[in-house]
Structures are given as structure tokens and as C-alpha cells.
Design a protein around this motif. Structure first.
Motif, short mmCIF file in Angstrom:
data_model
loop_
_atom_site.label_atom_id
_atom_site.label_comp_id
_atom_site.label_asym_id
_atom_site.label_seq_id
_atom_site.Cartn_x
_atom_site.Cartn_y
_atom_site.Cartn_z
N ARG A 123 30.59 52.37 41.32
CA ARG A 123 31.38 51.93 40.16
C ARG A 123 31.39 50.41 40.06
NH1 ARG A 123 30.30 55.92 38.66
NH2 ARG A 123 31.54 57.76 38.21
N PHE A 124 31.53 49.75 41.19
CA PHE A 124 31.52 48.28 41.17
C PHE A 124 30.20 47.76 40.63
CE2 PHE A 124 35.09 47.51 44.43
CZ PHE A 124 35.93 47.03 43.46
N LYS A 125 29.10 48.40 41.03
CA LYS A 125 27.79 47.96 40.54
C LYS A 125 27.70 48.11 39.03
CE LYS A 125 24.92 48.57 44.62
NZ LYS A 125 24.24 49.63 45.36
N GLU A 126 28.17 49.25 38.52
CA GLU A 126 28.15 49.47 37.06
C GLU A 126 29.03 48.44 36.34
OE1 GLU A 126 27.94 54.34 37.58
OE2 GLU A 126 29.75 53.37 36.81
N LEU A 127 30.21 48.19 36.92
CA LEU A 127 31.15 47.27 36.27
C LEU A 127 30.67 45.82 36.35
CD1 LEU A 127 34.48 48.97 37.43
CD2 LEU A 127 33.59 48.88 35.09
N GLU A 128 30.00 45.48 37.43
CA GLU A 128 29.41 44.13 37.52
C GLU A 128 28.30 43.98 36.49
OE1 GLU A 128 28.62 41.97 41.36
OE2 GLU A 128 29.01 43.98 42.15
N LYS A 129 27.46 45.01 36.40
CA LYS A 129 26.35 44.98 35.45
C LYS A 129 26.86 44.85 34.01
CE LYS A 129 22.20 47.51 34.41
NZ LYS A 129 21.70 48.88 34.30
N ALA A 130 27.99 45.49 33.74
CA ALA A 130 28.58 45.45 32.39
C ALA A 130 29.38 44.16 32.15
CB ALA A 130 29.47 46.67 32.17
N GLY A 131 29.46 43.31 33.16
CA GLY A 131 30.19 42.05 33.00
C GLY A 131 31.69 42.21 32.98
N ILE A 132 32.17 43.30 33.59
CA ILE A 132 33.61 43.58 33.57
C ILE A 132 34.27 43.13 34.88
CG2 ILE A 132 35.23 45.56 33.64
CD1 ILE A 132 33.48 46.80 31.41
N VAL A 133 33.50 43.22 35.94
CA VAL A 133 34.01 42.83 37.27
C VAL A 133 33.06 41.80 37.85
CG1 VAL A 133 34.20 43.69 39.66
CG2 VAL A 133 35.29 44.94 37.80
N VAL A 134 33.61 40.83 38.59
CA VAL A 134 32.77 39.88 39.30
C VAL A 134 33.11 39.96 40.80
CG1 VAL A 134 34.33 37.89 38.96
CG2 VAL A 134 31.87 37.52 39.27
N ARG A 135 32.05 39.84 41.60
CA ARG A 135 32.18 39.92 43.06
C ARG A 135 32.21 38.50 43.57
NH1 ARG A 135 28.36 40.39 47.26
NH2 ARG A 135 28.86 41.94 48.86
N LYS A 136 33.27 38.14 44.27
CA LYS A 136 33.39 36.77 44.76
C LYS A 136 33.27 36.74 46.28
CE LYS A 136 36.28 34.33 41.82
NZ LYS A 136 37.64 33.91 41.39
N VAL A 137 32.36 35.91 46.75
CA VAL A 137 32.12 35.80 48.19
C VAL A 137 32.71 34.48 48.67
CG1 VAL A 137 30.38 35.76 50.01
CG2 VAL A 137 30.01 37.15 47.94
N TYR A 138 33.66 34.56 49.59
CA TYR A 138 34.27 33.35 50.15
C TYR A 138 33.64 33.10 51.52
CZ TYR A 138 37.71 33.98 46.47
OH TYR A 138 38.30 34.11 45.26
N PRO A 139 32.98 31.95 51.69
CA PRO A 139 32.26 31.68 52.94
C PRO A 139 33.22 31.30 54.07
CG PRO A 139 32.02 29.82 51.44
CD PRO A 139 32.87 30.83 50.74
N GLU A 140 34.00 32.27 54.48
CA GLU A 140 34.91 32.06 55.60
C GLU A 140 34.33 32.80 56.80
OE1 GLU A 140 38.54 33.72 54.14
OE2 GLU A 140 38.75 32.21 52.55
N VAL A 141 34.99 32.69 57.94
CA VAL A 141 34.56 33.48 59.10
C VAL A 141 35.75 34.35 59.52
CG1 VAL A 141 33.68 33.45 61.47
CG2 VAL A 141 32.99 31.67 59.84
N PRO A 142 35.66 35.69 59.37
CA PRO A 142 34.54 36.42 58.76
C PRO A 142 34.52 36.24 57.23
CG PRO A 142 36.35 37.92 59.27
CD PRO A 142 36.76 36.58 59.79
N VAL A 143 33.38 36.47 56.64
CA VAL A 143 33.22 36.30 55.21
C VAL A 143 34.21 37.20 54.45
CG1 VAL A 143 31.41 38.06 54.94
CG2 VAL A 143 31.48 36.13 53.36
N ARG A 144 34.77 36.68 53.38
CA ARG A 144 35.74 37.46 52.60
C ARG A 144 35.12 37.75 51.24
NH1 ARG A 144 40.50 35.62 49.55
NH2 ARG A 144 40.00 33.51 50.22
#
Lengths: 102, 102
Positions: free
Chosen positions: A54-75
Motif C-alpha cells: 500500500r505504501f508503494k502504491e500511495l508513494e507512486k500516486a504522490g499521496i505519501v512520502v517516505r522520509k529517511v532520517y540519517p540517524e543511528v539507527p536510521v529512522r
């Protein structure tokens, strides 16, 4: 003739939102950005594999964005885009209708 | 927990409305009851077989009612129920969203 012009966009919006769990995922994210595990916990009947899909579909549709925070461990967190958050009005109307007529 | 309670009704509403031509059929009927041939003419790309199928689904869902007038020749018209006409608010919101974001 404007009807015919709008129709495909309109149908694809309904098709996307009619998929199992999608409405609930969006509604959960309307409360603010969340980790994968937060959403998985909020919707216990949905499998992790389904949520990934579902996340992949919603990202592709521009509805959800995945945010990667370069912390340790990565968030990694998921957030509604402006387009995604803007769905709340339509979702409220559909919900009112479904509640009234079921 | 109210979310989980609403979810299936909500999803089935979106699923129904996401089907090809359904939104357009409902929009056409928002202008008043129509004969089969009126709707077929208003949506020329849709086959008569498809319209028959959609009407069956919409009747089953309590959104459309088929009215038979015992005239000679018999006149059959399709009309939105109160439940069906009440969809206009949700449909307007989805359309606004689709128009804004496409």
C-alpha cells in the motif's frame, strides 16, 4: 462534455481509495507522520507485507512520502503529501455517507 | 476504534464508486430520472451491456431504482434513490480533489 474529461481522474481516485486498508492508512497518517511499525500497530489486522504494498502504491500516486532520517539507527517515517492531506475532505464526505446509509 | 468499525463500509463505498462508468452514470442521473437509451446516449463510449451490468450493481446497492410505467409501449426509467442522490457531496469533493491534483 466536461464530464468525459474528468471521468478517468475521478475513477482512478476512487479506485485507489477503494483498495483494502488504503483509507485507514491515510486516516492514520492524517494524525501526523508515522513509522512503519506505528501504522502496523494501529491497524493490527493488516499484514506488514500488505502495508509495504500500500505504501508503494500511495508513494507512486504522490499521496505519501517516505522520509529517511540519517540517524543511528536510521529512522524512516511516512507522511502525507499536501495532495494526500487534501483527501481528508472527500474521505469525510464518503464516511458521512457510508455512516448514514449503512 | 471507531476507525475499524467504519472501515468496511467506507471501503465498499469507494470500491463501488471506483468502478468504470459508475460515477458518470450517477452524475447523469443527478439531473433527473432517465431512460436507458438517454444514459447510453449521454455516455457514448460505454456499451449497453456494461450499462445493464452497472444498473444491476447500483440497484443492488440501493443507489438506483428502476421504474416501470405501464404504458403502451411500456416505459422504463432509472432514478437515483435518496441514498444515491446523497452521494453528490462526496462525488463533488473527490472531483475537486482529482481536478486540483491531476
Amino acid at each position: 462534455m466536461d464530464n468525459f474529461h474528468m471521468c478517468p481522474k475521478f475513477e482512478s481516485a476512487f479506485e485507489l481509495l477503494g483498495k483494502r486498508w488504503t483509507g485507514l492508512i491515510i486516516r492514520t497518517l492524517l494524525g501526523g507522520q508515522k513509522r512503519f511499525s506505528d501504522i502496523a500497530e494501529a491497524i493490527p489486522n493488516m499484514s506488514a507485507r500488505m502495508l509495504t504494498e500500500r505504501f508503494k502504491e500511495l508513494e507512486k500516486a504522490g499521496i505519501v512520502v517516505r522520509k529517511v532520517y540519517p540517524e543511528v539507527p536510521v529512522r524512516i517515517e511516512y507522511e502525507l503529501t499536501e495532495k494526500g492531506a487534501d483527501l481528508q475532505y472527500a474521505m469525510n464526505e464518503i464516511q458521512k455517507w457510508a455512516e448514514k446509509w449503512s
